[in-house]
Design a protein around this motif. Structure first.
Motif, short mmCIF file in Angstrom:
data_model
loop_
_atom_site.label_atom_id
_atom_site.label_comp_id
_atom_site.label_asym_id
_atom_site.label_seq_id
_atom_site.Cartn_x
_atom_site.Cartn_y
_atom_site.Cartn_z
N PHE A 51 -4.83 16.30 -1.99
CA PHE A 51 -5.45 15.09 -1.44
C PHE A 51 -6.95 15.32 -1.51
O PHE A 51 -7.51 16.12 -0.74
N SER B 271 -5.37 6.71 -2.52
CA SER B 271 -5.21 6.67 -1.07
C SER B 271 -6.55 6.26 -0.46
O SER B 271 -7.27 5.44 -1.01
N SER B 272 -6.90 6.84 0.66
CA SER B 272 -8.15 6.55 1.36
C SER B 272 -8.40 7.63 2.38
O SER B 272 -7.44 8.19 2.95
N GLY C 32 -6.62 7.24 5.51
CA GLY C 32 -5.24 7.65 5.64
C GLY C 32 -5.08 9.02 6.27
O GLY C 32 -3.96 9.45 6.53
N LEU D 133 -3.46 12.60 -4.64
CA LEU D 133 -3.84 11.46 -3.81
C LEU D 133 -5.36 11.47 -3.80
O LEU D 133 -5.97 12.50 -3.49
N LYS E 30 -1.88 3.78 4.51
CA LYS E 30 -2.33 4.87 3.65
C LYS E 30 -1.77 6.21 4.11
O LYS E 30 -1.47 7.09 3.30
N ASN F 24 0.79 -1.23 0.00
CA ASN F 24 0.00 0.00 0.00
C ASN F 24 0.82 1.28 0.00
O ASN F 24 0.29 2.35 -0.32
N ALA F 25 2.09 1.21 0.39
CA ALA F 25 2.89 2.43 0.50
C ALA F 25 4.18 2.37 -0.32
O ALA F 25 4.36 3.13 -1.27
N LEU G 103 1.65 6.22 2.76
CA LEU G 103 1.57 6.54 1.33
C LEU G 103 1.45 8.04 1.12
O LEU G 103 2.16 8.63 0.29
N ASN G 104 0.56 8.69 1.88
CA ASN G 104 0.37 10.13 1.76
C ASN G 104 1.66 10.88 2.05
O ASN G 104 2.03 11.83 1.35
#
Length: 238
Positions: free
Chosen positions: A228, A142-143, A146, A187, A164, A117-118, A167-168
């Motif tokens: 984002f 992303s989500s 996150g 994102l 997540k 995921n990252a 990831l951000n």
């Protein structure tokens, strides 16, 4: 994929498109006239293959596991022969037992979720960013989970949330290292969607969610900078 171009069509590479949200993103782009290179993790038949078998125009399927560096390099060599990308859309996603917390998760599960995921998605971006046009968009799924600011109640998915958020943060680091990059960096958060992970009670269908995500991507094309955003185009708190 061999030496070829896609004419005047906008071209997208969608990573992680075998089913669910990734498949929905591919379908929405195809509906809008894009040529889509969509990836699956293995040669096993998936709903994406069923879509291709239905005679849809403009779809190319490639196989890559984004956690395997050799496979990523090989895909880069194949895609590099084609016209530059207008959109690189990386859709990573693996989960774990919903109520598993950092107190009881195994190192193996933690590593798998973080890698998929990252780390994997961002290393893929690093490898493929040179194929994205200066006017193009690099988007990573992303989500809302996150968001550190919005993590104020117990809803489960603790390790998924952490992946997540990581990831951000990595995407923000990427943007900081490329301050003069004219491309749009996004994102995206798809919302609570009726998928295997989201469950039957989720308010959004895959079609509604992915339509919103693609609307948001297209609306921000050419704007540059990092945002984002959710599927409605609203800013998500970091």
């Amino acid at each position: 994929m061999t030496d070829t171009t896609y004419g005047t069509r906008r071209t997208a590479l969608v990573v992680g498109a075998s089913r669910g949200i990734g498949l929905g993103l591919t379908e929405r782009l195809l509906e809008r006239g894009w040529h889509v290179v969509a990836t699956v993790r293995s040669a096993t038949r998936t709903p994406l293959h069923d879509l291709a078998g239905g005679g849809v125009d403009g779809l190319t399927i490639e196989t890559v596991d984004i956690t395997e560096a050799d496979q990523v390099r090989a895909l880069h060599e194949r895609v590099a022969h084609a016209t530059g990308l207008d959109l690189l859309l990386v859709n990573p996603g693996t989960a774990h037992d919903r109520w598993e917390t950092v107190a009881d998760v195994t190192p193996a599960t933690f590593e798998r979720v973080m890698l998929t995921n990252a780390l994997g998605p961002m290393q893929f971006v690093e490898r493929f960013q040179d194929l994205v046009r200066p006017t193009g968009t690099i988007a990573v799924m992303s989500s809302g989970q996150g968001s550190v600011a919005n993590n104020t109640r117990v809803t489960g998915w603790e390790i998924y949330r952490a992946s997540k958020a990581a990831l951000n943060q990595l995407m923000r680091s990427y943007a900081a290292r490329h301050p003069d990059d004219p491309r749009t960096l996004l994102l995206t958060a798809p919302g609570w969607v009726r998928t295997e992970m989201g469950g039957a009670d989720a308010p959004l269908t895959v079609e509604a969610s992915t339509r919103g995500v693609i609307d948001t991507i297209e609306a921000n094309a050419g704007h540059g900078g990092l945002q984002f955003l959710d599927q409605a185009g609203a800013t998500v708190a970091w």
